[in-house]
Design a protein around this motif. Structure first.
Motif, short mmCIF file in Angstrom:
data_model
loop_
_atom_site.label_atom_id
_atom_site.label_comp_id
_atom_site.label_asym_id
_atom_site.label_seq_id
_atom_site.Cartn_x
_atom_site.Cartn_y
_atom_site.Cartn_z
N ARG A 8 50.90 25.43 30.11
CA ARG A 8 50.46 25.48 31.50
C ARG A 8 51.45 26.26 32.37
O ARG A 8 51.05 27.02 33.26
CB ARG A 8 50.29 24.05 32.04
N LEU A 9 52.74 26.06 32.12
CA LEU A 9 53.75 26.80 32.88
C LEU A 9 53.67 28.29 32.59
O LEU A 9 53.84 29.12 33.49
CB LEU A 9 55.14 26.25 32.57
N MET A 10 53.43 28.64 31.33
CA MET A 10 53.32 30.06 30.97
C MET A 10 52.05 30.67 31.57
O MET A 10 52.02 31.86 31.88
CB MET A 10 53.31 30.21 29.45
N LEU A 11 51.02 29.85 31.75
CA LEU A 11 49.76 30.35 32.30
C LEU A 11 49.88 30.66 33.79
O LEU A 11 49.08 31.43 34.34
CB LEU A 11 48.66 29.32 32.08
N ILE A 12 50.89 30.10 34.45
CA ILE A 12 51.07 30.33 35.88
C ILE A 12 51.30 31.81 36.17
O ILE A 12 50.77 32.36 37.16
CB ILE A 12 52.24 29.49 36.42
N VAL A 13 52.05 32.49 35.32
CA VAL A 13 52.41 33.89 35.58
C VAL A 13 51.18 34.80 35.60
O VAL A 13 50.96 35.52 36.58
CB VAL A 13 53.44 34.38 34.54
N PRO A 14 50.35 34.84 34.55
CA PRO A 14 49.17 35.71 34.63
C PRO A 14 48.17 35.30 35.72
O PRO A 14 47.50 36.15 36.29
CB PRO A 14 48.54 35.61 33.24
N THR A 15 48.10 33.99 35.99
CA THR A 15 47.19 33.53 37.04
C THR A 15 47.65 34.05 38.40
O THR A 15 46.84 34.55 39.20
CB THR A 15 47.13 32.00 37.07
N LEU A 16 48.93 33.93 38.67
CA LEU A 16 49.48 34.47 39.93
C LEU A 16 49.25 35.97 40.02
O LEU A 16 48.88 36.49 41.08
CB LEU A 16 50.97 34.15 40.03
N PHE A 17 49.47 36.67 38.92
CA PHE A 17 49.29 38.13 38.92
C PHE A 17 47.85 38.49 39.24
O PHE A 17 47.59 39.38 40.06
CB PHE A 17 49.69 38.70 37.56
N GLY A 18 46.90 37.81 38.60
CA GLY A 18 45.49 38.12 38.85
C GLY A 18 45.08 37.84 40.28
O GLY A 18 44.37 38.63 40.91
N ILE A 19 45.52 36.70 40.83
CA ILE A 19 45.17 36.36 42.21
C ILE A 19 45.77 37.36 43.18
O ILE A 19 45.12 37.80 44.13
CB ILE A 19 45.63 34.92 42.52
N MET A 20 47.03 37.72 42.95
CA MET A 20 47.68 38.68 43.84
C MET A 20 47.00 40.04 43.76
O MET A 20 46.84 40.73 44.78
CB MET A 20 49.16 38.82 43.48
N LEU A 21 46.57 40.45 42.57
CA LEU A 21 45.91 41.74 42.41
C LEU A 21 44.59 41.78 43.15
O LEU A 21 44.30 42.73 43.89
CB LEU A 21 45.69 42.03 40.92
N VAL A 22 43.77 40.75 42.97
CA VAL A 22 42.47 40.71 43.64
C VAL A 22 42.64 40.73 45.15
O VAL A 22 41.96 41.48 45.87
CB VAL A 22 41.68 39.47 43.19
N ASN A 23 43.54 39.92 45.66
CA ASN A 23 43.74 39.85 47.10
C ASN A 23 44.39 41.11 47.64
O ASN A 23 44.12 41.51 48.77
CB ASN A 23 44.58 38.63 47.46
N PHE A 24 45.23 41.77 46.85
CA PHE A 24 45.82 43.04 47.27
C PHE A 24 44.72 44.08 47.48
O PHE A 24 44.72 44.82 48.47
CB PHE A 24 46.82 43.53 46.23
N ILE A 25 43.79 44.14 46.53
CA ILE A 25 42.70 45.11 46.64
C ILE A 25 41.85 44.83 47.87
O ILE A 25 41.48 45.74 48.62
CB ILE A 25 41.84 45.08 45.35
N ILE A 26 41.56 43.55 48.11
CA ILE A 26 40.72 43.20 49.25
C ILE A 26 41.42 43.46 50.57
O ILE A 26 40.87 44.10 51.48
CB ILE A 26 40.30 41.71 49.16
N VAL A 27 42.67 43.00 50.68
CA VAL A 27 43.39 43.06 51.96
C VAL A 27 43.86 44.46 52.29
O VAL A 27 43.72 44.93 53.42
CB VAL A 27 44.58 42.08 51.94
N GLN A 28 44.39 45.17 51.30
CA GLN A 28 44.98 46.48 51.58
C GLN A 28 43.96 47.50 52.08
O GLN A 28 44.29 48.39 52.85
CB GLN A 28 45.65 47.03 50.31
N PHE A 29 42.71 47.36 51.62
CA PHE A 29 41.70 48.34 51.99
C PHE A 29 40.77 47.85 53.10
O PHE A 29 39.78 48.49 53.40
CB PHE A 29 40.89 48.73 50.75
N ALA A 30 41.11 46.71 53.68
CA ALA A 30 40.33 46.23 54.83
C ALA A 30 40.72 47.03 56.08
O ALA A 30 41.89 47.40 56.25
CB ALA A 30 40.60 44.75 55.06
N PRO A 31 39.77 47.34 56.96
CA PRO A 31 40.09 48.09 58.18
C PRO A 31 40.92 47.26 59.13
O PRO A 31 40.95 46.03 59.05
CB PRO A 31 38.71 48.41 58.77
N GLY A 32 41.59 47.93 60.04
CA GLY A 32 42.38 47.24 61.05
C GLY A 32 43.72 46.78 60.56
O GLY A 32 44.25 45.77 61.00
N GLY A 33 44.34 47.55 59.61
CA GLY A 33 45.63 47.19 59.07
C GLY A 33 46.76 47.45 60.06
O GLY A 33 46.53 47.87 61.20
#
Length: 355
Positions: A8-33
């Motif tokens: 479970r502790l090892m699973l935290i790393v890829p989970t964090l990476f995936g969540i950060m990647l998805v939110n980076f794509i959504i937030v970075q390309f949203a208008p009004g930055g």
């Protein structure tokens, strides 16, 4: 169990990476930055967020709406200031590299390290979350058991009416009502209106500090508890009713086992599992979403309010810093919930289930 915890502790790393990647794509390309906001201020739009569209490009060919009349070098300097002079993939790789070193960067608009801001605000949210959950579960479990034992009686009917009324009213309305009645509104002035402690907190003795701390928490915790105890209470009641109708309970009663020992020695352990399963979700929900309006109403500088303000201002380092904190705490609490499962019911073995 050790192997399961390690996995479970090892699973935290890829989970964090995936969540950060998805939110980076959504937030970075949203208008009004942040770049658009600074350009809007420089162009005289009063800091309003302006969307990006090809039709609104300035004469200089800038892709930012509202950039008309600004020097391209000035726009390039603004982009460099916020790190937008690099391609998105390079920004993401750099961000992940910094996060591996626990460096969340500096706030765009507060000019302070994000780590300092998160650590400064986190105790407020943890105080609200932990104390409110203790109160919610401390009320819900005994009340749910009492309702299950007295199912269909007057006590069960009247308490159900109160519970459903509390469930129907949002927590922030309770907060406003408490302020009006008890915090110098139209009636009494018994409790402070803002902050977690008084300004003279550092000068107080230990007992005075505890009293002052609880004095400031009284109304926010009351609002959170009134808005959150209904669902766990009904879950407890229904879970106990289900267990009370099982064969092992009927057999124990037939053998003359005392009702109290049966209830708390046998039924409780099985019935409370559903509450343990929802504990991690309830904890994260209260800290990072449920307490947001409470923090705003009572002027409590918590991490939920920090994240909300960062979203409004498009302060990306704070957005991703708080998101990272939310996710990490949530997964650790979920792991603790799984361990509590095993402590309550040793028959549960996550390692054998995985194999």
């Amino acid at each position: 169990m050790g192997v399961y915890i390690l996995k479970r502790l090892m699973l935290i790393v890829p989970t964090l990476f995936g969540i950060m990647l998805v939110n980076f794509i959504i937030v970075q390309f949203a208008p009004g930055g942040p770049v658009e906001q600074v350009i809007a201020q420089a162009s005289g739009f009063g800091g309003a967020s302006v969307g990006v569209s090809s039709a609104a490009m300035g004469p200089s060919g800038s892709s930012y709406a509202g950039a008309s009349g600004l020097d391209p070098e000035q726009i390039a300097a603004i982009e460099k200031q916020f790190g937008f002079d690099k391609p998105p993939h390079e920004r993401f790789i750099q961000m992940i590299g910094n996060y591996l070193q626990l460096d969340f960067g500096d706030s765009f608009f507060q000019d302070r390290p994000v780590v300092d801001l998160v650590l400064e605000r986190l105790p407020v949210s943890l105080s609200l979350g932990l104390w409110s959950l203790l109160l919610i579960y401390g009320i819900s479990i005994p009340l749910g058991i009492a309702k299950a034992v007295r199912n269909g009686a007057k006590f069960d009917i009247w308490t159900s009416a109160v519970i459903f009324a509390a469930y129907a009213v949002p927590g922030f309305l309770f907060a406003i009502l408490l302020i009006v009645v008890f915090a110098g509104g139209s009636y009494l002035d018994w409790f402070p209106l803002r902050g977690l402690v008084s300004e003279s907190f550092s000068e107080m003795g230990l007992l005075e500090k505890i009293k002052d701390y609880l004095w400031h928490l009284a109304l926010p915790l009351t609002a959170l508890t009134l808005g959150g105890f209904a669902m766990p209470t009904m879950l407890t009641k229904n879970s106990f009713l289900e267990e009370l109708n099982k064969q092992y309970v009927l057999t124990a009663r037939a053998k003359g086992l005392k009702e109290r020992r049966l209830l708390y020695g046998h039924v409780f352990r099985n019935a409370v599992l559903i509450l343990i399963a929802g504990f991690s979700g309830a904890f994260v929900s209260i800290i990072f979403t449920g307490a947001l309006l409470i923090e705003v109403i009572f002027s409590l500088d918590g991490i939920g309010l920090l994240g909300f303000e960062a979203i409004v201002k498009r302060d990306y380092p704070i957005i991703f810093g708080t998101l990272f904190s939310f996710t990490l705490i949530g997964m650790l609490v979920q792991l603790i919930g799984d361990l509590a499962y095993v402590l309550v019911d040793p028959r549960i073995d996550f390692e054998s289930r995985e194999t």
